[in-house]
Scaffold this motif. Structure first.
Motif, PDB file in Angstrom:
ATOM      1  N   TYR A   1       0.839  -1.210   0.000  1.00 17.22           N
ATOM      2  CA  TYR A   1       0.000   0.000   0.000  1.00 17.22           C
ATOM      3  C   TYR A   1       0.868   1.252   0.000  1.00 17.22           C
ATOM      4  N   GLU A   2       1.954   1.170   0.724  1.00 19.15           N
ATOM      5  CA  GLU A   2       2.854   2.328   0.826  1.00 19.15           C
ATOM      6  C   GLU A   2       3.421   2.706  -0.532  1.00 19.15           C
ATOM      7  N   HIS A   3       3.722   1.701  -1.360  1.00 14.54           N
ATOM      8  CA  HIS A   3       4.363   1.960  -2.648  1.00 14.54           C
ATOM      9  C   HIS A   3       3.385   2.088  -3.812  1.00 14.54           C
ATOM     10  N   THR A   4       2.105   1.966  -3.529  1.00  8.66           N
ATOM     11  CA  THR A   4       1.090   2.193  -4.572  1.00  8.66           C
ATOM     12  C   THR A   4       0.190   3.343  -4.129  1.00  8.66           C
ATOM     13  N   LEU A   5      -0.846   3.040  -3.370  1.00  6.17           N
ATOM     14  CA  LEU A   5      -1.796   4.056  -2.948  1.00  6.17           C
ATOM     15  C   LEU A   5      -1.134   5.188  -2.166  1.00  6.17           C
ATOM     16  N   GLY A   6      -0.114   4.847  -1.404  1.00  2.20           N
ATOM     17  CA  GLY A   6       0.570   5.876  -0.621  1.00  2.20           C
ATOM     18  C   GLY A   6       1.218   6.951  -1.474  1.00  2.20           C
ATOM     19  N   THR A   7       1.561   6.621  -2.712  1.00  2.00           N
ATOM     20  CA  THR A   7       2.254   7.585  -3.575  1.00  2.00           C
ATOM     21  C   THR A   7       1.332   8.671  -4.121  1.00  2.00           C
ATOM     22  N   VAL A   8       0.005   8.443  -4.097  1.00  2.00           N
ATOM     23  CA  VAL A   8      -0.919   9.454  -4.632  1.00  2.00           C
ATOM     24  C   VAL A   8      -1.581  10.273  -3.519  1.00  2.00           C
TER      25      VAL A   8
ATOM     26  N   LEU B   1       8.998   0.068 -11.161  1.00  2.00           N
ATOM     27  CA  LEU B   1       8.042  -0.040 -10.075  1.00  2.00           C
ATOM     28  C   LEU B   1       6.660   0.409 -10.533  1.00  2.00           C
ATOM     29  N   PHE B   2       5.664   0.085  -9.729  1.00  2.00           N
ATOM     30  CA  PHE B   2       4.306   0.457 -10.090  1.00  2.00           C
ATOM     31  C   PHE B   2       4.138   1.975 -10.114  1.00  2.00           C
ATOM     32  N   LYS B   3       3.344   2.423 -11.073  1.00  2.00           N
ATOM     33  CA  LYS B   3       3.065   3.836 -11.244  1.00  2.00           C
ATOM     34  C   LYS B   3       1.560   4.035 -11.339  1.00  2.00           C
ATOM     35  N   GLY B   4       1.095   5.176 -10.832  1.00  2.00           N
ATOM     36  CA  GLY B   4      -0.314   5.508 -10.963  1.00  2.00           C
ATOM     37  C   GLY B   4      -0.627   5.906 -12.400  1.00  2.00           C
ATOM     38  N   VAL B   5      -1.657   5.293 -12.971  1.00  2.00           N
ATOM     39  CA  VAL B   5      -2.067   5.596 -14.342  1.00  2.00           C
ATOM     40  C   VAL B   5      -3.230   6.581 -14.285  1.00  2.00           C
TER      41      VAL B   5
ATOM     42  N   MET C   1      -8.950  14.162 -14.199  1.00  2.00           N
ATOM     43  CA  MET C   1      -8.767  12.756 -13.840  1.00  2.00           C
ATOM     44  C   MET C   1     -10.033  12.173 -13.216  1.00  2.00           C
ATOM     45  N   ALA C   2     -10.249  10.899 -13.494  1.00  2.00           N
ATOM     46  CA  ALA C   2     -11.356  10.164 -12.887  1.00  2.00           C
ATOM     47  C   ALA C   2     -10.842   9.043 -11.995  1.00  2.00           C
ATOM     48  N   VAL C   3      -9.832   8.331 -12.471  1.00  2.00           N
ATOM     49  CA  VAL C   3      -9.389   7.129 -11.771  1.00  2.00           C
ATOM     50  C   VAL C   3      -7.886   6.945 -11.928  1.00  2.00           C
ATOM     51  N   ILE C   4      -7.277   6.397 -10.875  1.00  2.00           N
ATOM     52  CA  ILE C   4      -5.847   6.079 -10.908  1.00  2.00           C
ATOM     53  C   ILE C   4      -5.659   4.620 -10.496  1.00  2.00           C
ATOM     54  N   PRO C   5      -5.649   3.704 -11.475  1.00  2.00           N
ATOM     55  CA  PRO C   5      -5.213   2.337 -11.172  1.00  2.00           C
ATOM     56  C   PRO C   5      -3.682   2.319 -11.201  1.00  2.00           C
ATOM     57  N   PHE C   6      -3.101   1.181 -10.901  1.00  2.00           N
ATOM     58  CA  PHE C   6      -1.643   1.092 -10.888  1.00  2.00           C
ATOM     59  C   PHE C   6      -1.134   0.075 -11.895  1.00  2.00           C
ATOM     60  N   SER C   7      -0.039   0.444 -12.535  1.00  2.00           N
ATOM     61  CA  SER C   7       0.582  -0.411 -13.540  1.00  2.00           C
ATOM     62  C   SER C   7       2.083  -0.232 -13.435  1.00  2.00           C
ATOM     63  N   SER C   8       2.819  -1.267 -13.852  1.00  2.00           N
ATOM     64  CA  SER C   8       4.273  -1.127 -13.884  1.00  2.00           C
ATOM     65  C   SER C   8       4.725  -0.504 -15.187  1.00  2.00           C
ATOM     66  N   GLY C   9       3.770  -0.264 -16.121  1.00  2.00           N
ATOM     67  CA  GLY C   9       4.163   0.291 -17.413  1.00  2.00           C
ATOM     68  C   GLY C   9       5.032  -0.686 -18.163  1.00  2.00           C
ATOM     69  N   THR C  10       6.006  -0.165 -18.874  1.00  2.00           N
ATOM     70  CA  THR C  10       6.874  -1.049 -19.636  1.00  2.00           C
ATOM     71  C   THR C  10       7.976  -1.643 -18.770  1.00  2.00           C
ATOM     72  N   THR C  11       8.260  -1.011 -17.660  1.00  2.00           N
ATOM     73  CA  THR C  11       9.312  -1.521 -16.780  1.00  2.00           C
ATOM     74  C   THR C  11       9.242  -0.795 -15.449  1.00  2.00           C
TER      75      THR C  11
ATOM     76  N   ASP D   1       2.380  12.132 -11.491  1.00  2.00           N
ATOM     77  CA  ASP D   1       3.574  12.831 -10.992  1.00  2.00           C
ATOM     78  C   ASP D   1       4.869  12.215 -11.527  1.00  2.00           C
ATOM     79  N   ASN D   2       4.837  11.758 -12.789  1.00  2.00           N
ATOM     80  CA  ASN D   2       6.009  11.093 -13.357  1.00  2.00           C
ATOM     81  C   ASN D   2       6.123  11.395 -14.852  1.00  2.00           C
ATOM     82  N   PRO D   3       6.446  12.643 -15.198  1.00  2.00           N
ATOM     83  CA  PRO D   3       6.520  13.020 -16.616  1.00  2.00           C
ATOM     84  C   PRO D   3       7.602  12.262 -17.381  1.00  2.00           C
ATOM     85  N   LYS D   4       8.668  11.867 -16.695  1.00  2.00           N
ATOM     86  CA  LYS D   4       9.735  11.141 -17.370  1.00  2.00           C
ATOM     87  C   LYS D   4       9.230   9.788 -17.866  1.00  2.00           C
ATOM     88  N   ALA D   5       8.535   9.053 -16.994  1.00  2.00           N
ATOM     89  CA  ALA D   5       8.002   7.746 -17.389  1.00  2.00           C
ATOM     90  C   ALA D   5       6.937   7.894 -18.465  1.00  2.00           C
ATOM     91  N   THR D   6       6.158   8.972 -18.388  1.00  2.00           N
ATOM     92  CA  THR D   6       5.131   9.224 -19.406  1.00  2.00           C
ATOM     93  C   THR D   6       5.776   9.433 -20.771  1.00  2.00           C
TER      94      THR D   6
END
Length: 550
Positions: A114-121, A210-214, A198-208, A410-415
């Motif tokens: 939770y700390e590394h997913t929901l906690g980040t938003v 740690l998990f990131k909020g989408v 924004m409406a919803v933020i699920p979590f994904s690891s993207g292409t590589t 909050d991750n423009p680089k990964a975007t």
């Protein structure tokens, strides 16, 4: 349809573009719920309680009113830590109705996860149920420092005493769901820009990594609802009942059951956790005609003797997603049901809300994930040169359309790494399109591990292993495991002078992660983890390597 422009090759959907409403998602849902006569839209598979469409609509507005009175304002984030409950729909749309943002996570996570997913938003509110609350209550202020109120939902588990106890112990923090909706349903009309808000933020690891909020907008999720509807519900009948076992926190379940099925008004039978016998009992009891599944559940239909003990004659469609389904399993199901059940597949990812391809009825190719949904363009690119490829050539699948996310939270680089200068999202999946416009996914360029349809980011498990006091370096790969998909396999390098056993490390690691992330592929010891000259982990070199255990 092939489009050639400026020496580039693109693939357009064979379906004509559709009009997508530029409204907030919950207003569209409310309009559809109230446009028909009151009818059952949810059945709780545990209590068998039924929920009418007008009740759901009224309660969505009561949730919005309750949250507004608590101080929820536009762009505030509400964290959802819930199993599949009919109340999920009222909480979700009630949050969005007044401009809030729903961020969804797995209720089986550990506090570390939770700390590394929901906690980040940084959610302002959390909705959960007593079992999870008891697990996280001592860490809430540390992990979620901005949380002002925790809403406890007890239905249908009758956890009234547990909720009252939590309210009494911490009255300033805890509130019951019943108290939240105890109001007249009046709420302010909050202007929402469907394409930007924004409406919803699920979590994904993207292409590589740690998990990131989408970050998905109202327009993103509405687009995918209307896009999917064109193909998927074209074969449905007015009184069809759908089985809702896919987790609502997963983008696959969210889009289907909180959006598409609710909009279309089909009856959905929910089950908070997959239990084979209960699952089959409910299909029989409610004459379920359509079930969305993942490959491990498909395996149940193909091989389990349990299937023969229930009357599943109403079942007409099995739609498998979240991970590839083998042609062999598909064939076994068809044979077992004497070709009376249609097996379908689809393809997508969280970043595209999530579906981009769905197999059409009456024109399905075995092994294919289907055809492009409307309003989308795809390209297949050479992973080395970026050159667009002709039909039949394998490369990275890239998708452009109104369902492509706003970006990572909050991750423009990964975007920037996944959305190219033409607006295409690079999926990280390797595949091809045939001459008829059917897509096939054959491999993954990205490094995430798919376990029973759930994403496991190797980097997350590696980061965990590296916190062990005896471990100097770590690498995690996915090991193929039949219809499960993959399981994590870990490799570690111990610090000089240290000694450890596989059991010792796994006993330490497993309590910190969800069950599906456990190292079921084993843990092995290396002298050194293979890396490139730039220090990047060379996971491919360990994919088929099994050193002796120490």
């Amino acid at each position: 349809m092939i489009i050639k422009s400026n020496n580039k090759i693109y693939y357009k959907s064979k379906f004509p573009d559709i009009i997508i409403p530029e409204e907030s998602a919950p207003k569209v849902i409310l309009n559809h719920l109230r446009s028909r006569e009151n009818h059952c839209v949810f059945v709780d598979g545990i209590s068998t309680r039924e929920y009418g469409s007008h009740y759901i609509a009224d309660t969505i507005e009561k949730v919005a009113s309750g949250f507004h009175k608590l101080g929820l304002r536009k762009k505030d984030i509400v964290g959802f830590i819930l199993p599949n409950l009919p109340e999920y729909s009222t909480l979700f749309h009630g949050t969005l109705l007044i401009g809030g943002v729903a961020s969804l996570v797995n209720p089986e996570y550990t506090i570390h996860e939770y700390e590394h997913t929901l906690g980040t938003v940084k959610p302002k509110f959390i909705v959960t149920f007593p079992t999870v609350y008891d697990k996280i209550k001592d860490d809430i202020k540390r992990v979620f420092p901005l949380v002002e109120k925790v809403i406890l939902c007890g239905v249908p588990y009758n956890n009234v005493e547990a909720i009252h106890k939590a309210e009494k112990e911490n009255p300033n923090l805890v509130m019951s769901y019943d108290s939240l909706i105890n109001n007249d349903g009046k709420y302010p009309n909050i202007p929402i820009d469907s394409k930007k808000d924004m409406a919803v933020i699920p979590f994904s690891s993207g292409t590589t990594g740690l998990f990131k909020g989408v970050c998905l907008s109202h327009y993103n999720i509405l687009s995918n609802t209307y896009q999917t509807q064109v193909i998927e519900t074209s074969n449905y009948r007015k009184n069809d009942t759908v089985m809702g076992i896919l987790p609502f926190f997963h983008i696959y379940g969210l889009m289907l059951f909180l959006m598409l099925m609710l909009k279309q008004g089909y009856r959905v039978v929910t089950l908070p956790k997959f239990e084979p016998i209960r699952f089959l009992q409910l299909i029989e009891k409610y004459s379920v005609s359509i079930s969305f599944i993942v490959p491990p559940v498909a395996l149940l239909f193909a091989k389990s003797p349990l299937v023969d003990k229930f009357d599943l004659s109403a079942l007409r469609v099995l739609f498998s997603g979240a991970a590839p389904l083998s042609e062999n399993i598909e064939a076994e199901i068809k044979q077992r049901f004497k070709d009376k059940v249609i097996i379908k597949q689809g393809y997508g990812l969280s970043e595209i809300s999530p579906a981009c391809c769905v197999a059409p009825y009456g024109d399905n190719k075995s092994g294919s994930v289907g055809v492009l949904l409307p309003n989308q363009i795809a390209k297949i690119i050479d992973t080395m040169t970026g050159e667009t490829l002709n039909a039949g050539a394998k490369g990275e699948i890239c998708i452009k359309g109104p369902n492509v996310m706003l970006g990572y939270f909050d991750n423009p680089k990964a975007t920037a790494e996944v959305i190219d200068n033409e607006g295409f999202l690079r999926t990280g999946d390797i595949g091809y399109v045939d001459d008829d416009g059917f897509f096939y996914v054959v491999d993954r360029q990205k490094e995430l591990i798919k376990v029973k349809g759930f994403q496991v980011a190797p980097a997350e498990l590696e980061a965990l292993l590296l916190t062990h006091p005896k471990i100097q370096d770590a690498c995690v790969v996915g090991l193929p495991r039949g219809e499960v998909g993959e399981v994590p396999r870990g490799f570690v390098v111990l610090k000089p002078g240290q000694a450890a056993t596989e059991k010792e490390i796994l006993d330490w690691a497993h309590p910190k992660i969800a069950n599906y992330k456990h190292f079921r592929g084993g843990l092995f010891f290396l002298q050194a983890v293979p890396k490139s000259a730039t220090g990047k982990l060379l996971r491919k070199e360990l994919k088929n390597f099994t050193p002796p255990k120490l």
